[in-house]
Design a protein around this motif. Structure first.
Motif, PDB file in Angstrom:
ATOM      1  N   UNK A 195       0.824  -1.211   0.000  1.00 19.57           N
ATOM      2  CA  UNK A 195       0.000   0.000   0.000  1.00 19.57           C
ATOM      3  C   UNK A 195       0.855   1.256   0.000  1.00 19.57           C
ATOM      4  N   UNK A 196       1.860   1.308   0.894  1.00 22.85           N
ATOM      5  CA  UNK A 196       2.694   2.501   0.999  1.00 22.85           C
ATOM      6  C   UNK A 196       3.470   2.750  -0.289  1.00 22.85           C
ATOM      7  N   UNK A 197       3.923   1.674  -0.941  1.00 22.95           N
ATOM      8  CA  UNK A 197       4.745   1.835  -2.151  1.00 22.95           C
ATOM      9  C   UNK A 197       3.945   2.333  -3.349  1.00 22.95           C
ATOM     10  N   UNK A 198       2.629   2.398  -3.210  1.00 22.18           N
ATOM     11  CA  UNK A 198       1.835   3.031  -4.265  1.00 22.18           C
ATOM     12  C   UNK A 198       1.862   4.549  -4.151  1.00 22.18           C
ATOM     13  N   UNK A 199       2.180   5.047  -2.964  1.00 25.44           N
ATOM     14  CA  UNK A 199       2.202   6.489  -2.731  1.00 25.44           C
ATOM     15  C   UNK A 199       3.599   7.084  -2.840  1.00 25.44           C
ATOM     16  N   UNK A 200       4.610   6.308  -2.409  1.00 25.90           N
ATOM     17  CA  UNK A 200       5.998   6.780  -2.453  1.00 25.90           C
ATOM     18  C   UNK A 200       6.874   5.632  -2.946  1.00 25.90           C
ATOM     19  N   UNK A 201       7.992   5.983  -3.544  1.00 25.32           N
ATOM     20  CA  UNK A 201       8.994   4.968  -3.869  1.00 25.32           C
ATOM     21  C   UNK A 201       9.794   4.691  -2.604  1.00 25.32           C
ATOM     22  N   UNK A 202       9.680   3.482  -2.078  1.00 26.90           N
ATOM     23  CA  UNK A 202      10.434   3.136  -0.881  1.00 26.90           C
ATOM     24  C   UNK A 202      11.918   3.088  -1.206  1.00 26.90           C
ATOM     25  N   UNK A 203      12.729   3.491  -0.210  1.00 26.65           N
ATOM     26  CA  UNK A 203      14.174   3.550  -0.382  1.00 26.65           C
ATOM     27  C   UNK A 203      14.862   2.733   0.704  1.00 26.65           C
ATOM     28  N   UNK A 204      16.042   2.191   0.413  1.00 24.66           N
ATOM     29  CA  UNK A 204      16.816   1.578   1.487  1.00 24.66           C
ATOM     30  C   UNK A 204      17.024   2.589   2.621  1.00 24.66           C
ATOM     31  N   UNK A 205      16.805   2.157   3.833  1.00 24.86           N
ATOM     32  CA  UNK A 205      16.902   3.064   4.979  1.00 24.86           C
ATOM     33  C   UNK A 205      15.562   3.529   5.499  1.00 24.86           C
ATOM     34  N   UNK A 206      14.484   3.281   4.757  1.00 23.49           N
ATOM     35  CA  UNK A 206      13.155   3.645   5.265  1.00 23.49           C
ATOM     36  C   UNK A 206      12.747   2.699   6.393  1.00 23.49           C
ATOM     37  N   UNK A 207      12.087   3.254   7.390  1.00 26.92           N
ATOM     38  CA  UNK A 207      11.487   2.486   8.477  1.00 26.92           C
ATOM     39  C   UNK A 207       9.980   2.650   8.416  1.00 26.92           C
ATOM     40  N   UNK A 208       9.260   1.582   8.770  1.00 23.91           N
ATOM     41  CA  UNK A 208       7.805   1.636   8.860  1.00 23.91           C
ATOM     42  C   UNK A 208       7.382   1.153  10.229  1.00 23.91           C
ATOM     43  N   UNK A 209       6.754   2.039  11.010  1.00 21.47           N
ATOM     44  CA  UNK A 209       6.105   1.652  12.265  1.00 21.47           C
ATOM     45  C   UNK A 209       4.709   1.141  11.886  1.00 21.47           C
ATOM     46  N   UNK A 210       4.371  -0.079  12.296  1.00 25.00           N
ATOM     47  CA  UNK A 210       3.227  -0.777  11.695  1.00 25.00           C
ATOM     48  C   UNK A 210       1.950  -0.752  12.519  1.00 25.00           C
ATOM     49  N   UNK A 211       1.833   0.155  13.478  1.00 21.59           N
ATOM     50  CA  UNK A 211       0.595   0.271  14.233  1.00 21.59           C
ATOM     51  C   UNK A 211       0.682  -0.396  15.590  1.00 21.59           C
ATOM     52  N   UNK A 212      -0.278  -0.057  16.449  1.00 16.55           N
ATOM     53  CA  UNK A 212      -0.223  -0.473  17.848  1.00 16.55           C
ATOM     54  C   UNK A 212      -1.491  -1.212  18.264  1.00 16.55           C
ATOM     55  N   UNK A 213      -1.370  -2.200  19.145  1.00 12.21           N
ATOM     56  CA  UNK A 213      -2.575  -2.861  19.669  1.00 12.21           C
ATOM     57  C   UNK A 213      -3.283  -1.979  20.695  1.00 12.21           C
ATOM     58  N   UNK A 214      -4.406  -2.448  21.164  1.00 15.38           N
ATOM     59  CA  UNK A 214      -5.190  -1.705  22.158  1.00 15.38           C
ATOM     60  C   UNK A 214      -4.402  -1.547  23.459  1.00 15.38           C
ATOM     61  N   UNK A 215      -4.818  -0.556  24.248  1.00 14.16           N
ATOM     62  CA  UNK A 215      -4.230  -0.343  25.564  1.00 14.16           C
ATOM     63  C   UNK A 215      -3.333   0.860  25.651  1.00 14.16           C
ATOM     64  N   UNK A 216      -3.360   1.740  24.630  1.00 12.55           N
ATOM     65  CA  UNK A 216      -2.522   2.936  24.680  1.00 12.55           C
ATOM     66  C   UNK A 216      -2.954   3.799  25.855  1.00 12.55           C
ATOM     67  N   UNK A 217      -2.005   4.562  26.371  1.00 11.95           N
ATOM     68  CA  UNK A 217      -2.334   5.392  27.524  1.00 11.95           C
ATOM     69  C   UNK A 217      -1.220   6.357  27.857  1.00 11.95           C
ATOM     70  N   UNK A 218      -1.390   6.987  28.995  1.00 11.95           N
ATOM     71  CA  UNK A 218      -0.580   8.133  29.382  1.00 11.95           C
ATOM     72  C   UNK A 218       0.674   7.705  30.151  1.00 11.95           C
ATOM     73  N   UNK A 219       1.755   8.433  29.926  1.00 15.27           N
ATOM     74  CA  UNK A 219       2.945   8.310  30.753  1.00 15.27           C
ATOM     75  C   UNK A 219       3.368   9.700  31.221  1.00 15.27           C
ATOM     76  N   UNK A 220       4.034   9.715  32.367  1.00 12.89           N
ATOM     77  CA  UNK A 220       4.410  10.962  33.022  1.00 12.89           C
ATOM     78  C   UNK A 220       5.921  10.990  33.226  1.00 12.89           C
TER      79      UNK A 220
END
Length: 240
Positions: A195-220
């Motif tokens: 999906x992403x490679x349809x919008x941009x040409x991926x390059x060596x060195x690119x990182x993709x953070x792939x999303x998070x499961x439930x339970x996100x919350x606050x830190x102090x």
């Protein structure tokens, strides 16, 4: 290339590679939004109706948390609490390291473009993000601030394969907050790359953070975060 004065070249961002003296030099950082159904629901969205969407962080938002960033006074295993927020959130994620570039990559070939994996935390100024959403403005300053992508060293795909099912978890001050599985991703890694490679040409060195499961919350300030992905890596940091 200038090495001094106002046009001095910046130090490139890089991550260590487990078992290697080489490093992975970061080109760009893309992030997938709402890629786990329960997290999408906890954020008030319907995961059944959305194709993957993406946002970005600056390359130098990412750093190996066990190394710190000495040039900026960030000690190992610490993350500075960012300015201009009263509501800092964690989001634990599988990080994909692209080693072979390409555009319009087909799903069947997607994993041949991956050189390694890491475990990273997408830190978010949630109050700024909520305000931006309400005003239909970009999320840049909510997601792309300094030190907003603490990460483990990368582990080579040649060493661990391509994890499609593994526990992904995060604790704050010893209390479990996130506990999911990579198999719960709405869009697995091959789909994300295609999906992403349809919008941009991926390059060596690119990182993709792939999303998070439930339970996100606050830190102090003072919170200690321990997190990981089984078979990929784990990290611990204290918010200071």
């Amino acid at each position: 290339m200038s090495t001094s004065g106002p046009f001095m070249a910046p130090e490139p961002t890089s991550l260590p590679i487990v078992g290697s003296a080489e490093r992975f030099y970061v080109h760009r950082v893309y992030c997938v939004g709402r890629n786990y159904a329960e997290h999408a629901r906890e954020m008030g969205n319907d995961p059944e109706r959305e194709a993957p969407f993406f946002f970005a962080k600056p390359a130098d938002a990412v750093f190996a948390v066990d190394e710190g960033v000495p040039a900026y006074g960030v000690a190992p295993h610490t993350v500075p609490f960012p300015s201009e927020t009263d509501n800092l959130h964690y989001e634990m994620e599988l990080v994909v390291a692209i080693g072979v570039g390409g555009a319009d990559i087909v799903r069947a070939d997607a994993l041949t473009h991956v050189v390694g994996y890491g475990a990273g935390v997408d830190l978010t100024r949630r109050d700024l993000q909520d305000a931006a959403k309400a005003l239909r403005r970009p999320w840049d300053l909510a997601k792309g601030f300094d030190f907003s992508g603490p990460c483990t060293p990368l582990v080579a795909a040649s060493a661990i394969g391509h994890p499609a099912s593994a526990r992904i978890w995060l604790h704050v001050d010893g209390e479990a907050h996130q506990d999911g599985d990579l198999a719960d991703q709405i869009w697995p890694v091959p789909d994300v790359i295609a999906a992403l490679s349809r919008f941009v040409t991926l390059r060596p060195g690119d990182l993709i953070f792939t999303g998070t499961p439930a339970g996100v919350g606050r830190i102090e300030p003072g919170s200690t975060v321990t997190a990981g992905i089984d078979g990929v890596g784990d990290l611990t940091f204290r918010v200071v």
